[in-house]
Design a protein around this motif. Structure first.
Motif, PDB file in Angstrom:
ATOM      1  N   ALA A 208      36.119  39.256  50.610  1.00  0.00           N
ATOM      2  CA  ALA A 208      37.745  40.102  50.580  1.00  0.00           C
ATOM      3  C   ALA A 208      37.947  39.527  49.797  1.00  0.00           C
ATOM      4  O   ALA A 208      38.625  38.337  50.418  1.00  0.00           O
ATOM      5  N   TYR A 209      39.128  39.557  48.751  1.00  0.00           N
ATOM      6  CA  TYR A 209      40.636  39.186  48.250  1.00  0.00           C
ATOM      7  C   TYR A 209      41.014  40.298  48.636  1.00  0.00           C
ATOM      8  O   TYR A 209      40.856  41.707  48.886  1.00  0.00           O
ATOM      9  N   TYR A 210      42.385  39.431  49.627  1.00  0.00           N
ATOM     10  CA  TYR A 210      43.402  40.118  50.340  1.00  0.00           C
ATOM     11  C   TYR A 210      44.586  40.331  49.371  1.00  0.00           C
ATOM     12  O   TYR A 210      45.214  38.740  49.288  1.00  0.00           O
TER      13      TYR A 210
ATOM     14  N   SER B 194      50.791  35.616  41.482  1.00  0.00           N
ATOM     15  CA  SER B 194      49.735  34.841  40.989  1.00  0.00           C
ATOM     16  C   SER B 194      48.303  35.077  42.154  1.00  0.00           C
ATOM     17  O   SER B 194      49.092  34.864  43.634  1.00  0.00           O
ATOM     18  N   LYS B 195      47.089  34.754  42.058  1.00  0.00           N
ATOM     19  CA  LYS B 195      45.944  34.687  43.292  1.00  0.00           C
ATOM     20  C   LYS B 195      45.551  33.411  43.418  1.00  0.00           C
ATOM     21  O   LYS B 195      46.099  32.518  42.679  1.00  0.00           O
ATOM     22  N   THR B 196      45.264  33.225  44.537  1.00  0.00           N
ATOM     23  CA  THR B 196      44.968  31.871  45.451  1.00  0.00           C
ATOM     24  C   THR B 196      44.069  32.469  46.279  1.00  0.00           C
ATOM     25  O   THR B 196      43.353  32.893  47.093  1.00  0.00           O
TER      26      THR B 196
ATOM     27  N   VAL C 145      39.895  32.656  40.658  1.00  0.00           N
ATOM     28  CA  VAL C 145      40.085  32.722  42.378  1.00  0.00           C
ATOM     29  C   VAL C 145      38.668  32.801  43.422  1.00  0.00           C
ATOM     30  O   VAL C 145      38.177  31.827  44.097  1.00  0.00           O
ATOM     31  N   THR C 146      38.325  33.754  42.891  1.00  0.00           N
ATOM     32  CA  THR C 146      37.125  34.224  44.145  1.00  0.00           C
ATOM     33  C   THR C 146      35.614  33.633  43.382  1.00  0.00           C
ATOM     34  O   THR C 146      35.336  32.690  44.292  1.00  0.00           O
ATOM     35  N   MET C 147      35.811  33.933  42.083  1.00  0.00           N
ATOM     36  CA  MET C 147      34.464  33.137  41.863  1.00  0.00           C
ATOM     37  C   MET C 147      35.013  31.424  42.439  1.00  0.00           C
ATOM     38  O   MET C 147      33.439  30.690  42.980  1.00  0.00           O
TER      39      MET C 147
HETATM   40  P1  G4P Z   1      37.242  36.500  40.066  1.00  0.00           P
HETATM   41  O1  G4P Z   1      37.569  35.309  40.958  1.00  0.00           O
HETATM   42  O2  G4P Z   1      35.985  37.226  40.227  1.00  0.00           O
HETATM   43  O3  G4P Z   1      38.119  36.399  38.370  1.00  0.00           O
HETATM   44  O4  G4P Z   1      38.281  37.739  40.905  1.00  0.00           O
HETATM   45  P2  G4P Z   1      39.718  37.831  41.514  1.00  0.00           P
HETATM   46  O5  G4P Z   1      39.379  37.054  42.793  1.00  0.00           O
HETATM   47  O6  G4P Z   1      40.514  37.529  40.449  1.00  0.00           O
HETATM   48  O7  G4P Z   1      39.046  39.520  42.100  1.00  0.00           O
HETATM   49  C1  G4P Z   1      40.083  39.742  43.184  1.00  0.00           C
HETATM   50  C2  G4P Z   1      39.473  41.288  42.997  1.00  0.00           C
HETATM   51  O8  G4P Z   1      40.086  41.533  42.327  1.00  0.00           O
HETATM   52  C3  G4P Z   1      37.793  41.444  43.611  1.00  0.00           C
HETATM   53  O9  G4P Z   1      37.593  42.397  43.779  1.00  0.00           O
HETATM   54  C4  G4P Z   1      37.408  41.942  41.497  1.00  0.00           C
HETATM   55  O10 G4P Z   1      36.386  42.706  41.681  1.00  0.00           O
HETATM   56  C5  G4P Z   1      39.319  42.767  41.275  1.00  0.00           C
HETATM   57  N1  G4P Z   1      39.219  42.841  40.345  1.00  0.00           N
HETATM   58  C6  G4P Z   1      39.968  42.259  39.038  1.00  0.00           C
HETATM   59  N2  G4P Z   1      39.670  42.800  37.920  1.00  0.00           N
HETATM   60  C7  G4P Z   1      39.611  43.757  38.021  1.00  0.00           C
HETATM   61  C8  G4P Z   1      39.622  44.823  36.555  1.00  0.00           C
HETATM   62  O11 G4P Z   1      39.320  44.970  36.147  1.00  0.00           O
HETATM   63  N3  G4P Z   1      38.971  46.410  37.585  1.00  0.00           N
HETATM   64  C9  G4P Z   1      38.528  46.311  39.050  1.00  0.00           C
HETATM   65  N4  G4P Z   1      38.185  47.955  39.074  1.00  0.00           N
HETATM   66  N5  G4P Z   1      38.670  45.210  39.663  1.00  0.00           N
HETATM   67  C10 G4P Z   1      38.769  44.070  39.575  1.00  0.00           C
HETATM   68  P3  G4P Z   1      36.829  41.962  45.541  1.00  0.00           P
HETATM   69  O12 G4P Z   1      38.039  41.422  46.052  1.00  0.00           O
HETATM   70  O13 G4P Z   1      35.316  40.959  44.689  1.00  0.00           O
HETATM   71  O14 G4P Z   1      36.406  43.280  45.913  1.00  0.00           O
HETATM   72  P4  G4P Z   1      34.703  43.938  45.491  1.00  0.00           P
HETATM   73  O15 G4P Z   1      35.391  45.209  44.803  1.00  0.00           O
HETATM   74  O16 G4P Z   1      33.843  42.973  44.944  1.00  0.00           O
HETATM   75  O17 G4P Z   1      34.751  44.720  46.860  1.00  0.00           O
END
Ligand code: G4P
Ligand code: MG
Length: 178
Positions: free
Chosen positions: A61-63, A69-71, A104-106
């Motif tokens: 989960a991303y908080y 900027s995302k970290t 960032v998540t990836m």
């Molecule tokens: P990345 O590494 O894959 O690029 O993801 P990043 O950390 O930038 O994204 C943080 C959260 O924001 C992720 O959800 C991602 O799916 C969501 N997100 C980013 N851009 C979009 C978008 O254009 N549309 C939607 N719907 N979501 C977006 P997460 O914390 O992984 O939640 P989950 O939905 O996968 O459970």
């Protein structure tokens, strides 16, 4: 205002078919997928219809923060390969998520998975947003994307509470509004 785009399940299925073809044409043969939940679950399941390999999962989960900027310190493990399944040890794994946004998540997930002793790690995303990235992928990770998209907010069908309204928005005006 941030531009928004809507994709239907049909749009997504077609992109995943193209993504599967790219993966099948690559030199590495993947033994299993690791979906990053929640966003990676449905893409991984559709990919399985083409790749015919099992799906494992991790969930993060991303908080959100006030920061622009995302970290990485805002990414949390909800569930992990803990303990690591014997059938995955030393294998070629394909990590699957829906969107390559900030990375960032990836990057967090790939760095953690790199400690698990897999042979090859691939990363497959449905949508690759064209934008500056705030993290880089570890070296030796093979990257695949279904298609590139502009830096707009994507509305996915699995988030819809009213799927008929979602589908109308996806069909209207090529699915995007300002
Ligand atoms: P990345 O590494 O894959 O690029 O993801 P990043 O950390 O930038 O994204 C943080 C959260 O924001 C992720 O959800 C991602 O799916 C969501 N997100 C980013 N851009 C979009 C978008 O254009 N549309 C939607 N719907 N979501 C977006 P997460 O914390 O992984 O939640 P989950 O939905 O996968 O459970
Ligand atoms: Mg996600």
């Amino acid at each position: 205002m941030v531009k928004k785009i809507w994709y239907s399940y049909n749009d997504i299925h077609l992109v995943l078919q193209e993504l599967a073809a790219k993966i099948k044409n690559a030199p590495v043969k993947y033994d299993a997928m690791i979906a990053i939940g929640g966003g990676g679950f449905i893409p991984a399941r559709i990919l399985r219809s083409f790749l015919h390999i099992p799906i494992y999962a991790v969930t993060t989960a991303y908080y959100e923060s006030e920061q622009e900027s995302k970290t990485a310190d805002r990414v949390r493990k909800i569930q992990w390969l803990d303990p690591m399944n014997d059938s995955l040890r030393g294998k070629n794994v394909l990590v699957v998520d829906e969107v390559d946004d900030s990375r960032v998540t990836m990057a967090f997930v790939l760095q953690e998975l790199a400690k698990e002793g897999f042979n090859e790690i691939g990363m497959a995303v449905l949508h690759e947003k064209i934008k500056p990235k705030q993290a880089s992928l570890p070296e030796n990770v093979h990257y695949f994307s279904g298609t590139t998209v502009p830096d707009w907010w994507i509305n996915y069908p699995w988030d819809a509470e009213d799927i008929e309204a979602h589908n109308r928005l996806a069909a209207d005006s090529q699915g995007f509004i300002d």
